[in-house]
Design a protein around this motif. Structure first.
Motif, PDB file in Angstrom:
ATOM      1  N   ALA A  14      -1.497  -5.145  10.256  1.00 54.93           N
ATOM      2  CA  ALA A  14      -1.322  -5.200   8.805  1.00 54.93           C
ATOM      3  C   ALA A  14      -1.954  -6.471   8.252  1.00 54.93           C
ATOM      4  CB  ALA A  14       0.157  -5.153   8.456  1.00 54.93           C
ATOM      5  N   ARG A  66      -7.837  -2.890  -3.093  1.00 51.00           N
ATOM      6  CA  ARG A  66      -7.915  -3.185  -1.655  1.00 51.00           C
ATOM      7  C   ARG A  66      -9.105  -2.509  -0.988  1.00 51.00           C
ATOM      8  NH1 ARG A  66      -4.052  -1.381   1.667  1.00 51.00           N
ATOM      9  NH2 ARG A  66      -3.508   0.436   0.376  1.00 51.00           N
ATOM     10  N   SER A  84      -6.786  -5.777   3.347  1.00 56.25           N
ATOM     11  CA  SER A  84      -5.327  -5.882   3.159  1.00 56.25           C
ATOM     12  C   SER A  84      -4.629  -4.594   3.586  1.00 56.25           C
ATOM     13  CB  SER A  84      -5.005  -6.202   1.699  1.00 56.25           C
ATOM     14  OG  SER A  84      -5.623  -7.398   1.296  1.00 56.25           O
ATOM     15  N   LYS A  86      -2.301  -1.786   5.196  1.00 55.87           N
ATOM     16  CA  LYS A  86      -0.857  -1.658   5.337  1.00 55.87           C
ATOM     17  C   LYS A  86      -0.557  -0.536   6.333  1.00 55.87           C
ATOM     18  CE  LYS A  86      -0.333  -2.696   0.400  1.00 55.87           C
ATOM     19  NZ  LYS A  86       0.207  -2.199  -0.898  1.00 55.87           N
ATOM     20  N   GLU A  88       1.146   1.995   5.934  1.00 56.09           N
ATOM     21  CA  GLU A  88       1.082   3.289   5.244  1.00 56.09           C
ATOM     22  C   GLU A  88      -0.354   3.772   5.020  1.00 56.09           C
ATOM     23  OE1 GLU A  88       2.791   0.557   4.305  1.00 56.09           O
ATOM     24  OE2 GLU A  88       2.793   0.331   2.103  1.00 56.09           O
ATOM     25  N   ASP A  89      -1.335   2.954   5.354  1.00 51.50           N
ATOM     26  CA  ASP A  89      -2.733   3.403   5.307  1.00 51.50           C
ATOM     27  C   ASP A  89      -3.118   4.161   6.574  1.00 51.50           C
ATOM     28  OD1 ASP A  89      -3.526   0.266   3.785  1.00 51.50           O
ATOM     29  OD2 ASP A  89      -3.361   2.213   2.781  1.00 51.50           O
ATOM     30  N   SER A 125       2.378  -2.858  12.105  1.00 48.73           N
ATOM     31  CA  SER A 125       3.078  -3.911  11.346  1.00 48.73           C
ATOM     32  C   SER A 125       3.358  -5.122  12.213  1.00 48.73           C
ATOM     33  CB  SER A 125       4.390  -3.358  10.802  1.00 48.73           C
ATOM     34  OG  SER A 125       5.187  -2.862  11.854  1.00 48.73           O
TER      35      SER A 125
END
Length: 125
Positions: A14, A66, A84, A86, A88-89, A125
Motif C-alpha cells: 500500500a 491517484r 498511492s 490501496k 482495495e485497488d 496492506s
C-alpha cells in the motif's frame, strides 16, 4: 481488427506505484481506450478512459488524483500509472477499446468491442 495485450501487473505494498501497459495492434486511431478492473465477486468497473488521438481523459471516482491514463505519441501503447495504491485497488485490470467515442457512457462494459487478457494487480496492506 484491434488486438490488446496488457503487461506490468504485479504485487506492491500500500502506498506504492505500478504502471500498466496495453500494447495495441491494428488501427485504433479515434477509438475510445479504457482501463477497467474487476475484483473477485465484484462487477467490472471503469477506471479511466481516453480517446485515442484526442484529449480530456476521464476517471472513476475511486481513482481520481491517484491514477493517470496516457498513450505514447504513436498511439500504440496505452498506459495506466497507478500511484498511492490501496488494498482495495487489488483486481484484474483490463484494457478495452471501442469505436464511436467515449461519451457519454465510457464505463459501459457492454459497448466495448475489444478486450485484453487482463493483468493482475495485488496491493497488500
Amino acid at each position: 481488427q484491434v488486438q490488446l495485450v496488457e503487461s506490468g501487473g504485479g504485487s506492491v505494498q500500500a502506498g506504492g506505484s505500478l504502471r500498466l501497459s496495453c500494447a495495441t495492434s491494428g488501427n485504433s486511431f479515434g477509438y475510445c481506450m479504457t482501463w477497467f478492473r474487476q475484483a473477485p465477486g465484484n462487477e467490472r468497473e471503469g477506471v479511466a478512459t481516453i480517446l485515442s488521438g484526442g484529449i480530456v481523459p476521464a476517471y472513476g471516482e475511486s481513482v481520481k488524483g491517484r491514477f493517470t491514463i496516457s498513450q505514447d505519441s504513436a498511439e500504440k501503447t496505452l498506459y495506466l500509472q497507478m500511484n498511492s495504491l490501496k488494498p482495495e485497488d487489488t483486481a484484474t485490470y483490463y484494457c478495452a477499446a471501442r469505436t464511436g467515442g467515449c461519451w457519454p457512457r465510457w464505463n459501459d462494459t457492454r459497448s466495448y468491442n475489444y478486450w485484453g487478457q487482463g493483468a493482475q494487480v495485488t496491493v497488500s496492506s
